[in-house]
Design an enzyme around this catalytic site. Structure first.
Site, short mmCIF file in Angstrom:
data_model
loop_
_atom_site.label_atom_id
_atom_site.label_comp_id
_atom_site.label_asym_id
_atom_site.label_seq_id
_atom_site.Cartn_x
_atom_site.Cartn_y
_atom_site.Cartn_z
N ASN A 18 40.31 40.02 51.11
CA ASN A 18 39.75 38.69 50.86
C ASN A 18 38.26 38.80 51.19
O ASN A 18 37.89 38.92 52.36
CB ASN A 18 40.45 37.69 51.76
CG ASN A 18 40.29 36.24 51.41
OD1 ASN A 18 40.69 35.39 52.18
ND2 ASN A 18 39.71 35.92 50.26
N ASN A 70 33.00 28.15 47.42
CA ASN A 70 33.80 28.91 46.47
C ASN A 70 32.90 29.54 45.41
O ASN A 70 31.73 29.17 45.26
CB ASN A 70 34.83 28.00 45.80
CG ASN A 70 35.87 27.48 46.77
OD1 ASN A 70 36.40 28.23 47.58
ND2 ASN A 70 36.15 26.19 46.70
N GLY A 80 40.20 30.92 56.55
CA GLY A 80 40.63 31.61 57.76
C GLY A 80 40.10 33.03 57.88
O GLY A 80 39.62 33.44 58.95
N ASN A 81 40.16 33.80 56.80
CA ASN A 81 39.71 35.18 56.88
C ASN A 81 38.19 35.27 57.02
O ASN A 81 37.68 36.14 57.74
CB ASN A 81 40.18 35.97 55.66
CG ASN A 81 41.66 36.28 55.73
OD1 ASN A 81 42.21 36.54 56.80
ND2 ASN A 81 42.33 36.26 54.58
N HIS A 157 47.18 23.00 50.19
CA HIS A 157 47.97 24.15 49.75
C HIS A 157 49.30 23.68 49.16
O HIS A 157 49.92 22.77 49.69
CB HIS A 157 48.25 25.10 50.93
CG HIS A 157 47.01 25.73 51.47
ND1 HIS A 157 46.53 26.93 51.00
CD2 HIS A 157 46.15 25.32 52.43
CE1 HIS A 157 45.42 27.24 51.65
NE2 HIS A 157 45.16 26.28 52.52
N CYS A 215 44.56 35.22 51.62
CA CYS A 215 44.01 33.90 51.92
C CYS A 215 44.49 33.50 53.31
O CYS A 215 45.69 33.33 53.53
CB CYS A 215 44.46 32.87 50.88
SG CYS A 215 43.92 31.18 51.22
N GLY A 216 43.54 33.38 54.24
CA GLY A 216 43.92 33.09 55.62
C GLY A 216 44.52 31.71 55.80
O GLY A 216 45.59 31.56 56.41
N SER A 217 43.85 30.68 55.27
CA SER A 217 44.42 29.33 55.40
C SER A 217 45.72 29.23 54.62
O SER A 217 46.65 28.51 55.02
CB SER A 217 43.42 28.27 54.95
OG SER A 217 43.10 28.42 53.57
N GLY A 218 45.81 29.97 53.50
CA GLY A 218 47.06 29.99 52.73
C GLY A 218 48.19 30.65 53.48
O GLY A 218 49.35 30.21 53.41
#
Length: 277
Positions: A18, A70, A80-81, A157, A215-218
């Protein structure tokens, strides 16, 4: 670009594939990134390319403020990442093992434990208004094909649980769900398969970017949705296309860790910046 700097330094980093451009604007009043500049940098042919851009700014409420963009120039509320990458970089710079970062999600705590950088992404948002959704529906079984779940992690999400994540129609179904009217601010779209009670396989379509390797938040949202469905415990290994992430949903929030890599440092030329404004 605001300001009059003739050039602009940046770093390229990634967490489990990511990838991010990181711009340090802590000494630049007001920051420098605009939607046009983010789009220009995000162009993988004419710019650098990234899944998200993270801009560091001076903070009066934390160790630093962090803004996310984005690739299409839209703003992201959480990443997150990228937060882990920034935390690793700044903790090394300051010689510290913890850091407080203020994002649109709130003030997030990052810690270095046993050589890994963990970030507390905050409590999951499990109210339809907060996700946000267009109307009050069952968040664990949305009125969409395959009855996916919805979880907010500072960004929305939509998580689909499938038998085989590798066979999931990410490229076709992802953009359809991203812009479904149920999501007034669009949504990230996840496809997850249960491997074991503590192990998930995940593929992701990110809002404003497309397919990403992780995807960290994902990953955090998927772990929350999986536990709420009784598929996993609260600590889960998640195998994304780009590598392994680990999520631990604790009483104080959803903690995330995984690999962090510094790829290179660079400087945007005055010519590039002139064309990007």
């Amino acid at each position: 670009m605001s300001g009059s700097s003739p050039s602009l330094p940046f770093a390229k980093m990634h967490g489990a594939g990511n990838d991010f451009v990181i711009i340090d604007s802590r000494r630049r009043a007001g920051g420098v990134v605009t939607a046009a500049l983010a789009r220009a940098i995000g162009d993988r042919h004419r710019g650098v390319g990234f899944d998200q851009l993270a801009e560091l700014r001076a903070s009066d409420a934390a160790d630093l403020d962090l803004d996310f963009w984005n690739a299409d120039g839209s703003r992201a509320g959480a990443c997150g990442n990228a937060t882990r990458c920034v935390a690793a970089r700044v903790m090394a710079e300051l010689g510290r093992d913890s850091l407080r970062l203020r994002t649109a999600r709130g003030v997030l705590l990052a810690e270095r434990r046993d050589g890994q950088v963990w970030v507390n992404m905050g409590a999951p948002i499990l109210d339809w208004r907060g996700v946000p959704l267009a109307r009050d529906v069952d968040l664990d079984h949305l009125p969409l094909p395959e009855a996916p779940a919805a979880v907010g992690m500072g960004n929305p999400h939509c998580i689909h649980f499938v038998a085989d994540a590798d066979a999931a129609p990410v490229a076709t179904r992802g953009p359809q769900v991203e812009h479904d009217p149920l999501f007034p601010e669009a949504t990230n779209v996840e496809f997850a398969a249960r491997i074991a009670p503590d192990h998930l396989r995940l593929r992701v379509w990110e809002r404003g970017t497309g397919i990403t390797l992780a995807c960290g938040s994902g990953a955090c949202a998927t772990a929350v949705a999986a536990h709420r469905r009784g598929l996993t415990g609260r600590r889960v290994r998640i195998d994304a296309d780009g590598g392994r992430l680990d999520v631990d949903w604790r009483d104080d929030g959803v903690w995330l860790t995984g690999p962090v890599a510094h790829v290179f440092d660079g400087v945007f030329s005055p010519e590039f910046l002139a064309l990007a404004t």
